[in-house]
Design a protein around this motif. Structure first.
Motif, short mmCIF file in Angstrom:
data_model
loop_
_atom_site.label_atom_id
_atom_site.label_comp_id
_atom_site.label_asym_id
_atom_site.label_seq_id
_atom_site.Cartn_x
_atom_site.Cartn_y
_atom_site.Cartn_z
N ARG A 110 -13.10 -20.70 -14.16
CA ARG A 110 -12.52 -19.45 -14.92
C ARG A 110 -12.78 -18.45 -14.54
N ALA A 111 -14.38 -18.07 -13.15
CA ALA A 111 -13.99 -17.00 -12.75
C ALA A 111 -13.14 -17.83 -11.08
N ILE A 112 -13.39 -18.55 -10.49
CA ILE A 112 -12.01 -18.84 -9.66
C ILE A 112 -11.30 -18.08 -9.94
N LEU A 113 -9.80 -18.79 -11.21
CA LEU A 113 -9.13 -19.12 -11.19
C LEU A 113 -8.88 -17.20 -11.14
N TYR A 114 -10.04 -16.38 -12.22
CA TYR A 114 -9.81 -14.97 -12.45
C TYR A 114 -9.20 -14.05 -10.71
N VAL A 115 -10.10 -14.75 -10.34
CA VAL A 115 -9.90 -14.16 -9.35
C VAL A 115 -8.75 -14.08 -8.31
N VAL A 116 -9.05 -15.36 -7.98
CA VAL A 116 -7.11 -15.75 -7.58
C VAL A 116 -6.33 -14.99 -7.90
N PHE A 117 -6.01 -15.15 -9.23
CA PHE A 117 -4.95 -14.01 -10.13
C PHE A 117 -4.91 -12.41 -9.80
N GLN A 118 -6.19 -11.98 -9.88
CA GLN A 118 -6.37 -10.51 -9.35
C GLN A 118 -6.21 -10.12 -8.16
N CYS A 119 -6.40 -11.48 -7.44
CA CYS A 119 -6.13 -10.79 -5.47
C CYS A 119 -4.14 -10.87 -5.87
N LEU A 120 -3.60 -11.83 -6.69
CA LEU A 120 -1.58 -12.15 -6.82
C LEU A 120 -1.07 -10.76 -7.30
N GLY A 121 -1.75 -10.45 -8.51
CA GLY A 121 -1.26 -9.31 -9.20
C GLY A 121 -1.49 -7.62 -8.49
N ALA A 122 -2.76 -8.02 -7.59
CA ALA A 122 -3.18 -6.65 -6.82
C ALA A 122 -1.99 -6.93 -5.87
#
Length: 299
Positions: A110-122
């Motif tokens: 979950r932490a890895i996926l959160y980071v990926v989607f946060q970066c894509l959103g940014a």
């Protein structure tokens, strides 16, 4: 890794993506819109009718609207942490996600996926700012994080580490629902506390390096503006600060648990004298009062 892709996880990832997108869009738009002035256009070289030194991004790091920028970042993060909280916990920041994983609050997957989607959103949020306000974006370099004049990497790294530690510690403290049983803690105020921490951090660090305290925010703007200068600082500093905050709060929580257990053991070993509860005037009926008066012999 221990977590399967489920509907709830998918909702959490979309919440992290869209809320990080909106946060970066609103916060950095406040910077770029302020850079659409004659002086800023002259500095960025985007207005052919003006001449002067080309200093892209200078209007951000040397902005006279420091309070306005800080309010934009703090207010935006408060709004979207509140919006995403029921879906994903409202991290919107890789430093927070890594700290929560280190504390065992979320799984590694979950932490890895959160980071990926946060970066894509940014990245998406920064791209929208560029598409809507090209001149302002170029004048501010998209509000990208970079070192201001006279600041060395060690200064910026220290500032990012300390300020992110303050932010993530606030996140842990504000979202710790176990504290409500023994104090006046109200987790419903968590977004306000987190937003205020972000606001204060920007007041301190915008003149230093634009204030990151969020690797996704720095990565998204850098990817769109193609300015990767000192990008490592805006990952190593915030994530290190987040891990420090997790360790500090873990120590405090463990000590608090020990104190509560000791108090509980003492209460079990030493029986206490239970006093009757006072009901107050509301607990005395009119009939009871009349009986008491009659019993006293008063006519």
């Amino acid at each position: 890794m221990g977590e399967k892709l489920s509907t709830s996880l998918a909702k959490a990832l979309f919440a992290e993506f869209f809320c990080t997108l909106f946060f970066v869009y609103l916060a950095t738009s406040a910077v770029t819109s302020g850079c659409r002035t004659g002086d800023s256009a002259r500095e960025s070289g985007n207005n052919p009718n003006l001449t002067g030194n080309v200093i892209p991004g200078n209007c951000f790091l040397a902005s006279s609207n420091l309070l306005g920028i800080a309010i934009a970042f703090g207010g935006s993060i408060a709004i979207f942490v509140y919006a995403a909280a029921s879906f994903s916990g409202g991290h919107l920041n890789p430093a927070v996600s890594v700290a929560f994983w280190m504390s065992g609050k979320i799984s590694a997957m979950r932490a890895i996926l959160y980071v990926v989607f946060q970066c894509l959103g940014a990245c998406t949020g920064s791209a929208l700012v560029l598409a809507i306000d090209h001149i302002g974006y170029m004048a501010a370099l998209g509000a990208s994080n970079r070192l201001n004049t006279g600041i060395n990497p060690a200064n910026a790294w220290a500032a990012e580490t300390i300020l992110t530690c303050v932010l993530v510690f606030t996140v842990f403290a504000a979202t710790d629902t176990t504290r409500s049983s023994s104090s006046g803690h109200l987790s419903v105020l968590a977004p306000f506390a987190i937003g205020l921490a972000v606001l204060l951090a920007h007041l301190v660090a915008v003149p230093i390096d634009g204030c990151s305290i969020n690797p996704a925010r720095s990565f998204g703007v850098a990817a769109v503006s193609h300015d990767w200068t000192h990008q490592w600082i805006f990952w190593v500093g915030p994530i290190g600060g987040g891990i420090c905050a997790a360790a500090i709060y873990g120590i405090l929580s463990a000590q608090n648990d020990k104190d509560e257990k000791l108090q509980s053991d003492l209460e079990e070993q030493q029986p206490t004298l239970r006093m009757p509860k006072y009901a107050g005037a509301a607990g005395v009926s009119v009939k009871q009062t009349n009986r008491a008066v009659a019993g006293a012999g008063v006519v």
